[in-house]
Design an enzyme around this catalytic site. Structure first.
Site, PDB file in Angstrom:
ATOM      1  CD  GLU B  57      50.271  33.715  45.317  1.00  0.00           C
ATOM      2  OE1 GLU B  57      50.968  32.697  44.699  1.00  0.00           O
ATOM      3  OE2 GLU B  57      50.810  34.733  45.444  1.00  0.00           O
ATOM      4  CG  HIS B 126      53.015  43.145  39.057  1.00  0.00           C
ATOM      5  ND1 HIS B 126      54.083  42.522  38.142  1.00  0.00           N
ATOM      6  CD2 HIS B 126      53.474  42.601  40.234  1.00  0.00           C
ATOM      7  CE1 HIS B 126      54.770  41.582  39.010  1.00  0.00           C
ATOM      8  NE2 HIS B 126      54.238  41.777  40.291  1.00  0.00           N
TER       9      HIS B 126
END
Lengths: 357, 330
Positions: B57, B126
């Site tokens: 990322e 998440h």
């Protein structure tokens, strides 16, 4: 065989070119010495990281670039700015926080840039600019341009996660980029052996199947020819590379660091013996390209140029205080965001009058 | 058309319109996107325009910044907003700073698309809604559309915008259906304009993203109490359209701000502070705030339901506020 190929073979720069390279190094040295002095006189604020001792690594790597190539570097960026050809007066004005600075006084010591000369910063987070340089290489490849990126970084940056991600991306995407590790032996006060499991940094490139090599970073021609060769390879074959230029930071990490508690005076002196400018001047004298008189004239000329840069910077206007918000967003957005700012006019605009007694 | 399809259509049209636009992210090509937003685009445009990335990322968000600095228009997908945390340095220290730090000489026309939200037992790592972090940062633009029309129109605006835009989607919204602009109209939705999605007179509920759907359901439920709720969809968090909120609250004299993220230091905190100042005389009660429970999201279904800022929780807060004002029974 072309002229450039002949030079590659001889690994020697032509006389005029060699003198220009020498002058480039002297320019950085003089600029940095005067910047240090101006800092101690409080005309420069913030941090001020000097590249004294590293001139051959800067000039040797940047001089062989083409106009189409791009350069990124860390916060030790004055030398890079001068090496790409930014006017010393504009670089000094940036240090002085003036409107005529290369970043209009918004960036300061760590955030030099010169878009026209494809120098895209001057970045202050160690290792942070590596992925960004990879993105620039991606864009060059995307547009099929015959150009490459030179991304300078320090030895300390090779211990960041960004280093790993950047090299991996560069290789899997076959990007035209050369990472130049300017190994000046220290990340602030921590030496390479202390910080790096593999202190021979160029070897780390192998983990990404990237070609890595180490050169004497105080030998300007050695740096020049190695970088030139690797940049050509990047441009033509889309192959990334890593070059480690071994040099030394004569001064502390920044002007605020005396650079004494974590290293010995003997070590500093030993590296000063290998002064890249003195060495190259001696080589050029041996070749009959330069004599003492010409060298003195060159030094004088550079000193004059830097003095003028200081005068120019000192008399330049400061940025317009109304420009506080001007560059936060693209043109056209300023009013909307100023309106939103609690520290700006908004707080007084709505509601206050009703409840003030 | 679903929210997901609306996003895909916007991406498709922008890829076709501008050769400088390209997509980049994990699993967005052959895999067609973790949430299938990019399905079909890799096959249509190829790997150069729809670039698959490794799990890096920081690396590929940074690559987006660099590509944008020299003229491309990257649209980077972060699989969910939770995974943007490893790339925070690129977003906050780099993308947000470039234009100003370099004196306006270079900008970063980049979009980061990423879904937040919770509700499918995805647990602590998440299930976050982190948009408030980004709305805090000068140099970024942050938008969070709640319906297919805005998702389509604001994504097109984001891609054409010259600044870094965090485009917050929502896992639960992807299957929501709704109208979108007709093909060929090239209609876009501007940033910085909130939308009064339901007019009312007694209470203003201010929300963004999926919480807007919840607010509309609550407004329906209050009809049987004879209470008229106005619902404002912020759509855009930075720039923030506080004026629309102020005008509404001056009319209704009561306000509740709801969000999926944590209320402390949240979007609601910001809006409440501004409303208290701007509507001090008009307010009939302090502005109420509702957010998710301030605990890492647990797995067990009953605990997750207890943690979410769901309709019941927001509705109960609204009822308390209205009861304090004597409009309904407690």
């Amino acid at each position: 065989m072309s002229k450039a190929e002949k030079a590659q073979e001889a690994r020697t720069l032509a006389p005029e070119h060699a003198l220009a390279v020498l002058r480039g190094m002297i320019l950085i040295r003089r600029f940095e010495e005067r910047a240090e002095e101006q800092y101690t006189r409080a005309r420069i604020g913030g941090y001020c990281h000097l590249a004294i001792g590293e001139e051959a690594s800067n000039v040797g790597a940047i001089d062989p670039l083409t106009d189409d190539d791009y350069v990124f570097t860390s916060y030790r960026d004055h030398g890079t700015a001068l090496a790409v050809g930014s006017p010393p007066a504009a670089v000094m004005a940036e240090l002085f926080g003036r409107a005529t600075g290369v970043a209009g006084g918004y960036g300061g010591s760590m955030h030099m840039l010169d878009v026209e000369r494809h120098f895209l910063g001057g970045w202050g987070i160690v290792g942070g600019h590596l992925p960004i340089a990879v993105g620039a290489a991606l864009a060059l490849d995307y547009r099929d341009e015959s150009a490459a990126v030179l991304c300078q970084l320090g030895d300390g940056a090779t211990n960041t996660g960004a280093f790993h991600e950047a090299l991996n991306l560069a290789e899997i995407w076959n990007l035209p980029i050369v990472f130049q590790v300017i190994n000046n032996q220290y990340g602030m006060g921590t030496n390479v052996e202390q910080a790096s499991a593999e202190p021979e940094i160029y070897k780390r490139a192998a983990a990404y199947r990237i070609h890595g090599e180490r050169v004497d970073g105080n030998d300007v021609e050695e740096v020049w020819f190695a970088t030139d060769r690797l940049m050509r390879r990047a441009r033509d074959e889309r192959k990334p590379a890593l070059i480690e230029t071994m040099t030394y930071r004569w001064r502390g990490h920044s002007v605020a660091d005396a650079g004494k508690v974590y290293r010995s005076p003997d070590e500093v002196e030993a590296w000063k013996e290998r002064d890249p400018i003195v060495r190259y001047a001696a080589i050029l004298m041996d070749r009959g390209v330069l004599d003492e008189e010409a060298l003195a004239a060159m030094r004088k000329d550079v000193a004059q140029e830097i003095s003028e840069a200081i005068s120019e910077a000192a008399s330049a206007p400061v940025p317009d205080p109304d420009g506080l918000y001007t560059h936060v967003y693209a043109p056209g957005w300023e009013e909307q965001f100023v309106h939103m700012d609690q520290a700006g006019p908004f707080g007084e605009r709505e509601g206050t009058k009703h409840w003030r007694k | 058309m679903t929210y997901r399809e609306a996003l895909r259509r916007a991406l498709d049209e922008e890829l076709a319109r501008d050769p400088n636009v390209f997509l980049m992210g994990e699993e967005i090509g052959r895999f067609e996107g973790s949430y299938k937003v990019t399905a079909g685009l890799w096959a249509k445009y190829g790997g150069k325009r729809v670039r698959e990335t490794p799990i890096s990322e920081e690396g590929f968000v940074g690559a987006g910044v660099g590509a944008a600095m020299i003229g491309l228009r990257p649209v980077v997908e972060i699989m969910t907003i939770n995974f943007i945390v490893p790339a925070m340095d690129m977003v906050v220290n780099h993308a947000a700073k470039v234009r100003s730090m370099f004196g306006g000489k270079v900008g970063v026309p980049m979009v980061i698309r990423t879904p937040g939200g919770a509700g499918a037992q995805l647990t602590a790592q998440h299930s976050q809604s982190l948009e408030a972090w980004f709305a805090h940062v000068p140099g970024l633009k942050v938008v969070a559309p709640s319906n297919p029309w805005d998702a389509y129109g604001m994504l097109k605006t984001a891609i054409r915008d010259d600044d870094p835009v965090l485009f917050v989607e929502n896992l639960v919204l992807y299957n929501l259906t709704g109208e979108v602009p007709e093909e060929g109209t090239d209609i876009t939705v501007p940033f910085g304009l909130a939308n009064v999605v339901r007019e009312g007179t007694d209470l203003t509920i201010i929300a963004h993203s999926y919480t807007v759907r919840r607010a509309l359901n609550i407004a329906d439920r209050f009809l049987q109490d004879g209470i008229s709720v106005e619902v404002i969809d912020l759509r855009s968090l930075r720039p923030l359209d506080i004026d629309t909120c102020i005008a509404s609250v001056k009319k209704t004299t009561r306000a509740l701000v709801a969000e999926e993220g944590w209320a402390t230091f949240g979007i609601g905190a910001e809006i409440a502070a501004r409303l208290h100042r701007a509507c001090f005389d008009e307010l009939d009660a302090p502005v109420e705030r509702v957010g998710g429970a301030e605990a890492p999201m647990p797995y067990a279904k009953n605990l997750e339901l207890a943690a979410l800022a769901q309709e019941d929780k927001i509705g109960a807060a609204a009822r308390r506020l209205l009861a304090d004002c004597g409009l309904v029974d407690a």
